[in-house]
Design a protein around this motif. Structure first.
Motif, mmCIF file in Angstrom:
data_model
loop_
_atom_site.group_PDB
_atom_site.id
_atom_site.type_symbol
_atom_site.label_atom_id
_atom_site.label_comp_id
_atom_site.label_asym_id
_atom_site.label_seq_id
_atom_site.Cartn_x
_atom_site.Cartn_y
_atom_site.Cartn_z
ATOM 1 N N TYR A 72 14.581 23.759 -11.356
ATOM 2 C CA TYR A 72 15.402 24.644 -12.169
ATOM 3 C C TYR A 72 16.705 24.859 -11.416
ATOM 4 O O TYR A 72 16.706 25.373 -10.293
ATOM 5 N N TYR A 73 17.798 24.454 -12.004
ATOM 6 C CA TYR A 73 19.105 24.545 -11.354
ATOM 7 C C TYR A 73 19.574 26.007 -11.330
ATOM 8 O O TYR A 73 19.600 26.682 -12.355
ATOM 9 N N SER A 74 19.951 26.483 -10.154
ATOM 10 C CA SER A 74 20.350 27.883 -9.998
ATOM 11 C C SER A 74 21.606 28.228 -10.781
ATOM 12 O O SER A 74 21.869 29.399 -11.046
ATOM 13 N N GLY A 75 22.381 27.230 -11.181
ATOM 14 C CA GLY A 75 23.582 27.482 -11.974
ATOM 15 C C GLY A 75 23.272 28.144 -13.302
ATOM 16 O O GLY A 75 24.085 28.906 -13.833
ATOM 17 N N TYR A 76 22.070 27.876 -13.853
ATOM 18 C CA TYR A 76 21.678 28.533 -15.103
ATOM 19 C C TYR A 76 21.494 30.032 -14.873
ATOM 20 O O TYR A 76 21.842 30.852 -15.723
ATOM 21 N N ILE A 77 20.952 30.386 -13.708
ATOM 22 C CA ILE A 77 20.776 31.798 -13.368
ATOM 23 C C ILE A 77 22.137 32.445 -13.134
ATOM 24 O O ILE A 77 22.406 33.549 -13.612
ATOM 25 N N LEU A 78 22.998 31.742 -12.405
ATOM 26 C CA LEU A 78 24.362 32.235 -12.169
ATOM 27 C C LEU A 78 25.066 32.494 -13.499
ATOM 28 O O LEU A 78 25.704 33.538 -13.678
ATOM 29 N N GLN A 79 24.932 31.563 -14.438
ATOM 30 C CA GLN A 79 25.576 31.729 -15.742
ATOM 31 C C GLN A 79 25.026 32.945 -16.480
ATOM 32 O O GLN A 79 25.772 33.731 -17.063
ATOM 33 N N HIS A 80 23.710 33.122 -16.428
ATOM 34 C CA HIS A 80 23.088 34.273 -17.095
ATOM 35 C C HIS A 80 23.590 35.589 -16.493
ATOM 36 O O HIS A 80 23.949 36.516 -17.217
ATOM 37 N N ILE A 81 23.630 35.660 -15.169
ATOM 38 C CA ILE A 81 24.094 36.879 -14.508
ATOM 39 C C ILE A 81 25.571 37.110 -14.806
ATOM 40 O O ILE A 81 25.991 38.224 -15.109
ATOM 41 N N SER A 82 26.355 36.048 -14.767
ATOM 42 C CA SER A 82 27.786 36.172 -15.052
ATOM 43 C C SER A 82 28.034 36.640 -16.481
ATOM 44 O O SER A 82 28.881 37.500 -16.730
ATOM 45 N N ASP A 83 27.296 36.072 -17.422
ATOM 46 C CA ASP A 83 27.476 36.427 -18.834
ATOM 47 C C ASP A 83 27.021 37.850 -19.152
ATOM 48 O O ASP A 83 27.579 38.492 -20.040
ATOM 49 N N ASN A 84 25.990 38.339 -18.456
ATOM 50 C CA ASN A 84 25.372 39.606 -18.840
ATOM 51 C C ASN A 84 25.564 40.765 -17.865
ATOM 52 O O ASN A 84 25.393 41.910 -18.260
ATOM 53 N N TYR A 85 25.885 40.462 -16.602
ATOM 54 C CA TYR A 85 25.921 41.523 -15.591
ATOM 55 C C TYR A 85 27.132 41.447 -14.674
ATOM 56 O O TYR A 85 27.089 41.950 -13.553
ATOM 57 N N SER A 86 28.211 40.844 -15.111
ATOM 58 C CA SER A 86 29.370 40.670 -14.223
ATOM 59 C C SER A 86 29.958 42.005 -13.765
ATOM 60 O O SER A 86 30.518 42.086 -12.668
ATOM 61 N N ALA A 87 29.820 43.041 -14.546
ATOM 62 C CA ALA A 87 30.350 44.348 -14.145
ATOM 63 C C ALA A 87 29.390 45.086 -13.214
ATOM 64 O O ALA A 87 29.815 45.937 -12.429
ATOM 65 N N GLU A 88 28.096 44.744 -13.287
ATOM 66 C CA GLU A 88 27.096 45.477 -12.512
ATOM 67 C C GLU A 88 26.715 44.798 -11.200
ATOM 68 O O GLU A 88 26.470 45.458 -10.203
ATOM 69 N N ILE A 89 26.620 43.449 -11.200
ATOM 70 C CA ILE A 89 26.161 42.728 -10.009
ATOM 71 C C ILE A 89 27.352 42.068 -9.323
ATOM 72 O O ILE A 89 28.005 41.211 -9.904
ATOM 73 N N GLU A 90 27.611 42.485 -8.088
ATOM 74 C CA GLU A 90 28.745 41.922 -7.333
ATOM 75 C C GLU A 90 28.380 40.596 -6.674
ATOM 76 O O GLU A 90 29.191 39.687 -6.620
ATOM 77 N N ARG A 91 27.177 40.505 -6.112
ATOM 78 C CA ARG A 91 26.717 39.306 -5.411
ATOM 79 C C ARG A 91 25.221 39.166 -5.611
ATOM 80 O O ARG A 91 24.532 40.163 -5.837
ATOM 81 N N PHE A 92 24.737 37.923 -5.483
ATOM 82 C CA PHE A 92 23.297 37.730 -5.513
ATOM 83 C C PHE A 92 22.921 36.496 -4.712
ATOM 84 O O PHE A 92 23.748 35.638 -4.427
ATOM 85 N N GLN A 93 21.657 36.434 -4.369
ATOM 86 C CA GLN A 93 21.102 35.285 -3.668
ATOM 87 C C GLN A 93 19.654 35.132 -4.112
ATOM 88 O O GLN A 93 18.962 36.124 -4.330
ATOM 89 N N LEU A 94 19.226 33.885 -4.251
ATOM 90 C CA LEU A 94 17.840 33.592 -4.592
ATOM 91 C C LEU A 94 17.119 33.130 -3.338
ATOM 92 O O LEU A 94 17.609 32.257 -2.628
ATOM 93 N N GLU A 95 15.983 33.724 -3.080
ATOM 94 C CA GLU A 95 15.171 33.333 -1.937
ATOM 95 C C GLU A 95 13.851 32.799 -2.473
ATOM 96 O O GLU A 95 13.127 33.508 -3.173
ATOM 97 N N GLN A 96 13.560 31.532 -2.171
ATOM 98 C CA GLN A 96 12.356 30.909 -2.694
ATOM 99 C C GLN A 96 11.341 30.673 -1.594
ATOM 100 O O GLN A 96 11.670 30.194 -0.511
ATOM 101 N N SER A 97 10.100 30.995 -1.908
ATOM 102 C CA SER A 97 8.980 30.706 -1.024
ATOM 103 C C SER A 97 7.842 30.241 -1.923
ATOM 104 O O SER A 97 7.181 31.056 -2.572
#
Length: 157
Positions: A72-97
């Motif tokens: 699953y390409y993280s760009g899809y998550i980035l796009q979702h966050i950008s489209d829906n939460y650009s005013a609320e979320i300043e930065r994010f990181q995905l940590e996978q285990s």
């Protein structure tokens, strides 16, 4: 002359871009994986050539690989966050285990009180995107992993 392939992923989305270069006899590149994800497009090139074009989706390093073989390409998550939460979320990181994913977010100051709503909505998004097959944790601490180069990768494994 070059030969470009798109090695498809199992999920049918973008595949890995692989190149064979036929003119370098001293050090040939045969099926060299350049680390990009993309797909062939039917769009015509703006330069006027009638050859196929490629739409690039991003880097393979930024993909989330799951135990059942799906990427699953993280760009899809980035796009979702950008489209829906650009005013609320300043930065994010995905940590996978393994099949566990932690979304670390830094909220803009006025959005702090909205964390519970954002957390619920993001969990619903991830459950749908991953068909409820992975555990997702939303972490509002804003404490990001920084690699040895001093950079904060989008996906940390």
């Amino acid at each position: 002359m070059n030969y470009i392939e798109i090695v498809k992923s199992r999920d049918g989305k973008a595949g890995r871009v692989v190149i064979t270069h036929f003119e370098n006899f001293a050090m040939p590149f045969i099926r060299y994986d350049i680390g990009d994800l993309g797909r062939f497009s039917n769009d015509l090139c703006s330069c006027g050539l009638s050859t196929k074009t490629i739409e690039l989706d991003g880097r393979d390093l930024e993909s989330i690989r799951l135990s059942w073989g799906q990427s699953y390409y993280s760009g899809y998550i980035l796009q979702h966050i950008s489209d829906n939460y650009s005013a609320e979320i300043e930065r994010f990181q995905l940590e996978q285990s393994g099949d566990r994913l932690k979304l670390i977010i830094a909220l803009a100051p006025p959005a702090g009180r909205l964390f519970e709503r954002i957390e619920l909505e993001l969990k619903e998004y991830f459950d749908k995107a991953f068909q409820n097959r992975i555990k997702v944790i939303i972490d509002g601490s804003g404490k990001f992993f920084i690699n040895s180069n001093g950079k904060t990768p989008v996906v940390h494994k």
